[in-house]
Write a protein that holds these residues in place. Structure first.
Motif, PDB file in Angstrom:
ATOM      1  N   TYR B  14      -2.999   3.747   6.807  1.00 35.00           N
ATOM      2  CA  TYR B  14      -2.393   3.755   5.474  1.00 35.00           C
ATOM      3  C   TYR B  14      -1.996   5.184   5.113  1.00 35.00           C
ATOM      4  O   TYR B  14      -0.934   5.437   4.529  1.00 35.00           O
ATOM      5  CB  TYR B  14      -3.375   3.176   4.466  1.00 35.00           C
ATOM      6  CG  TYR B  14      -2.808   2.933   3.095  1.00 35.00           C
ATOM      7  CD1 TYR B  14      -1.595   2.270   2.957  1.00 35.00           C
ATOM      8  CD2 TYR B  14      -3.473   3.332   1.949  1.00 35.00           C
ATOM      9  CE1 TYR B  14      -1.063   2.036   1.702  1.00 35.00           C
ATOM     10  CE2 TYR B  14      -2.958   3.103   0.688  1.00 35.00           C
ATOM     11  CZ  TYR B  14      -1.749   2.458   0.576  1.00 35.00           C
ATOM     12  OH  TYR B  14      -1.227   2.227  -0.659  1.00 35.00           O
ATOM     13  N   MET B 210       4.810  -3.606   5.173  1.00 33.05           N
ATOM     14  CA  MET B 210       4.569  -4.330   3.924  1.00 33.05           C
ATOM     15  C   MET B 210       5.798  -5.014   3.337  1.00 33.05           C
ATOM     16  O   MET B 210       5.788  -5.423   2.189  1.00 33.05           O
ATOM     17  CB  MET B 210       3.930  -3.410   2.889  1.00 33.05           C
ATOM     18  CG  MET B 210       4.682  -2.132   2.610  1.00 33.05           C
ATOM     19  SD  MET B 210       3.666  -1.085   1.540  1.00 33.05           S
ATOM     20  CE  MET B 210       4.872  -0.623   0.320  1.00 33.05           C
ATOM     21  N   LEU B 216      10.889  -2.283  -5.004  1.00 35.02           N
ATOM     22  CA  LEU B 216       9.909  -1.546  -4.200  1.00 35.02           C
ATOM     23  C   LEU B 216      10.122  -0.044  -4.332  1.00 35.02           C
ATOM     24  O   LEU B 216       9.184   0.733  -4.240  1.00 35.02           O
ATOM     25  CB  LEU B 216      10.023  -1.978  -2.733  1.00 35.02           C
ATOM     26  CG  LEU B 216       8.985  -1.394  -1.784  1.00 35.02           C
ATOM     27  CD1 LEU B 216       7.588  -1.842  -2.190  1.00 35.02           C
ATOM     28  CD2 LEU B 216       9.243  -1.832  -0.354  1.00 35.02           C
ATOM     29  N   GLU B 219       8.195   1.129  -7.027  1.00 36.64           N
ATOM     30  CA  GLU B 219       6.786   0.820  -6.804  1.00 36.64           C
ATOM     31  C   GLU B 219       6.137   1.878  -5.917  1.00 36.64           C
ATOM     32  O   GLU B 219       4.978   2.220  -6.096  1.00 36.64           O
ATOM     33  CB  GLU B 219       6.700  -0.556  -6.130  1.00 36.64           C
ATOM     34  CG  GLU B 219       5.541  -1.393  -6.560  1.00 36.64           C
ATOM     35  CD  GLU B 219       5.666  -2.773  -5.945  1.00 36.64           C
ATOM     36  OE1 GLU B 219       5.111  -2.965  -4.861  1.00 36.64           O
ATOM     37  OE2 GLU B 219       6.351  -3.640  -6.533  1.00 36.64           O
ATOM     38  N   TYR B 223       3.222   6.559  -5.337  1.00 38.58           N
ATOM     39  CA  TYR B 223       2.425   6.902  -4.156  1.00 38.58           C
ATOM     40  C   TYR B 223       2.916   8.210  -3.557  1.00 38.58           C
ATOM     41  O   TYR B 223       2.125   9.071  -3.161  1.00 38.58           O
ATOM     42  CB  TYR B 223       2.500   5.793  -3.112  1.00 38.58           C
ATOM     43  CG  TYR B 223       1.880   4.500  -3.551  1.00 38.58           C
ATOM     44  CD1 TYR B 223       0.498   4.349  -3.541  1.00 38.58           C
ATOM     45  CD2 TYR B 223       2.650   3.429  -3.986  1.00 38.58           C
ATOM     46  CE1 TYR B 223      -0.093   3.172  -3.958  1.00 38.58           C
ATOM     47  CE2 TYR B 223       2.073   2.251  -4.412  1.00 38.58           C
ATOM     48  CZ  TYR B 223       0.706   2.124  -4.389  1.00 38.58           C
ATOM     49  OH  TYR B 223       0.128   0.957  -4.807  1.00 38.58           O
ATOM     50  N   TYR B 262      -8.058   0.085  -8.738  1.00 34.92           N
ATOM     51  CA  TYR B 262      -6.918   0.680  -9.440  1.00 34.92           C
ATOM     52  C   TYR B 262      -7.032   2.193  -9.480  1.00 34.92           C
ATOM     53  O   TYR B 262      -6.058   2.905  -9.631  1.00 34.92           O
ATOM     54  CB  TYR B 262      -6.834   0.165 -10.873  1.00 34.92           C
ATOM     55  CG  TYR B 262      -6.546  -1.298 -10.972  1.00 34.92           C
ATOM     56  CD1 TYR B 262      -5.231  -1.758 -10.940  1.00 34.92           C
ATOM     57  CD2 TYR B 262      -7.568  -2.214 -11.076  1.00 34.92           C
ATOM     58  CE1 TYR B 262      -4.957  -3.097 -11.019  1.00 34.92           C
ATOM     59  CE2 TYR B 262      -7.295  -3.563 -11.150  1.00 34.92           C
ATOM     60  CZ  TYR B 262      -5.994  -4.002 -11.128  1.00 34.92           C
ATOM     61  OH  TYR B 262      -5.734  -5.337 -11.204  1.00 34.92           O
TER      62      TYR B 262
END
Lengths: 260, 284
Positions: B14, B210, B216, B219, B223, B262
């Motif tokens: 990840y 993903m 996206l 989204e 990150y 979260y």
């Protein structure tokens, strides 16, 4: 009814639940757990994943191996990630996954690909539901969209529109008389919508068939094969509506996870 | 034991994706001093192009390189035509990238529709290798390898080459660098392209990992920012370390305390901001 199916037909006794951490996830998981545990099953794990979780790896890796199956209450694009992860981690080779129907919505099937083969789901419709009304509906939508797959939303909203159109017909177009129109609407039953017969209970919620579906590949296309039907399922399942409504709403901790 | 090995591996993979996401953004920020809101759009376009190229050619690596190069070219054009026009005005540049992001979002919806796609990649992406009793999905191994290789190449470029030295000089003091006879505008354009290239790579790898769908872009943007902020703006090594720390934290946070998932990504960011506003490796 998902709990009923898991206990009686799939023979599950212990289940892991992985669900979106908001109202819908809490409701579906809660309803499942209540019925499943009243029948004698045990929910041994509940994982609340944030909506739009980017990586389900840590959750899938922490699924308890002793569970007979997994209840999947995740939808949309995240469903591709979860089911893909369940497949890659080998969970789907060992046990069955029962999903809230839209997890394998027809519009996701291409993206899901082979990873979703064999995943079970429960939903009020399937593209391959074998009724003349549905076949006609699917054919007409395909003509319009020129796509192989027709989504669940198209089917249920078409049904809703049929319903309103039928009520308008019954009042002779007199929709200005709102009380009469809404009374008629509530009393209207549609015998042959794409998803089967539909009507409303006295609380204004729909009563409809729920189909158990399994993702299969037929030729080059994927489909949600209907393998079982629960006719005329309402929001209260087999419970008494008055008593049911007195219960606190389902949440993260209600019903409590007694067997975790 | 299995738990720790599996979760550590998941966390590192990840982290690889986080690095690909944040690496490009931090490069762009370092040299151009703008917050590139369109970074998520580069990712989105990279992913969609990757899916399309893979469908057309059947070769994942061709799709990866082709898509990333196309996104890089797009980035260069955007820099040259639009961002250059408002040079020196950070706020307008940022707002411009915001506009570009909204435009790209709608354009993608128009071209590819609203249904999610997933890039399947070569057949072995769906398989796993077994090593000493543990199972490692090949896709995740590939993500780690891709991020590792790109980091090493970029690090070597930045630290060991003449062009890299120019980039570092421009990060520290653009005016002085220009006075030394280095063509900073060309440098900026190249770095913007490189940042877009990384975002394109992340998009292709990410859509295999993903999936890819409308929305996206916005989204994944947080990150990317988390990585940049924790690592220190403009620092490649910082982004690498930050991605690793965040990937592992997020993974173990989710696995051990699912209720607080979260916070696992964003709480470290808040803590770092409070105690080291310039990030772990950033310089004021």
């Amino acid at each position: 009814m998902a709990g009923d199916y898991a206990y009686r037909k799939l023979g599950w006794r212990k289940v892991s639940v992985i669900a979106f951490d908001y109202g819908w996830g809490h409701e579906v998981a809660g309803g499942f757990q209540r019925v499943f545990e009243e029948l004698g099953g045990q929910v041994i794990q509940k994982i609340w994943a944030p909506v739009n979780t980017a990586d389900f790896g840590p959750y899938v890796a922490s699924l308890k191996p002793e569970a007979d199956g997994v209840l999947d209450v995740v939808t949309g694009a995240a469903s591709i990630r979860l089911i893909g992860e369940l497949r890659k981690a080998g969970v789907l080779d060992k046990k069955k996954v029962l999903a809230a129907g839209t997890a394998t919505d027809e519009t996701l099937l291409t993206a899901l690909g082979d990873s979703a083969l064999g995943v079970l789901g429960f939903l009020s419709w399937s593209q391959v539901l074998d009724t003349p009304e549905n076949k006609r509906f699917v054919q007409r939508i395909k003509q319009m969209t020129k796509k192989d797959y027709v989504g669940f939303s198209a089917a249920i909203n078409y049904g809703a529109a049929m319903w309103i159109a039928e009520a308008i017909r019954q009042v002779g177009g007199d929709v200005e008389n709102k009380d009469k129109f809404f009374q008629t609407l509530r009393a209207t039953e549609i015998k042959s919508s794409p998803r089967g017969p539909i009507k409303i209970d006295k609380y204004g919620h729909i009563v409809q068939n729920i189909y158990i579906r399994r993702v299969d590949k037929v030729g080059n296309l994927y489909q949600n094969t209907v393998i079982d039907t629960y006719p005329s399922v309402g929001q209260f399942w087999k419970y008494n509506p008055e008593e049911y409504l007195k219960q606190p709403i389902y949440s993260r901790d209600n019903p409590p996870c007694k067997y975790c | 034991m299995e738990f720790w090995v599996n979760q550590t591996f998941n966390g590192i993979s990840y982290a690889a994706l986080l690095f690909l996401l944040g690496g490009g953004l931090t490069l762009i920020f370092g040299v151009m001093k703008i917050v590139n809101i369109a970074h998520g759009s580069f990712y989105l376009v990279g992913g969609y192009l990757g899916v399309a190229l893979f469908a057309a050619t059947g070769n994942f690596y061709l799709a990866l390189v082709g898509s990333a190069l196309a996104v890089a070219a797009g980035g260069v054009v955007l820099e040259r035509v639009f961002l250059r026009a408002v040079e020196g005005d950070d706020l307008r540049q940022m707002l411009l990238t915001m506009g570009i992001a909204l435009f790209v979002q709608d354009a993608c919806l128009l071209v590819w529709g609203g249904d999610p796609f997933s890039l399947r990649g070569p057949a072995y992406f769906a398989q796993s290798v077994k090593l000493g009793g543990f199972t490692f999905p090949i896709l995740r191994l590939f993500m780690i390898a891709a991020a590792g290789v790109l980091f090493v190449v970029l690090w070597w470029f930045e630290e060991k080459t003449r062009a890299g030295a120019m980039v570092r000089a421009a990060i520290d003091n653009a005016e002085m660098t220009e006075a030394l006879g280095i063509n900073v505008p060309i440098l900026k354009m190249a770095v913007f392209g490189l940042g877009a290239f990384l975002a394109g790579v992340a998009g292709v790898v990410g859509s295999a990992f993903m999936g890819i769908y409308p929305g996206l872009d916005f989204e994944i943007l947080p990150y990317a920012f988390v990585v940049v902020i924790v690592g220190g703006m403009g620092s490649l090594s910082g982004a690498f370390v930050a991605a690793l720390v965040l990937g592992l934290l997020d993974n173990f946070g989710k696995a051990l305390f699912p209720e607080i998932s979260y916070f696992t990504l964003f709480a470290p960011m808040a803590i770092v901001l409070a105690f080291r506003p310039t990030g772990l490796f950033g310089r004021a």
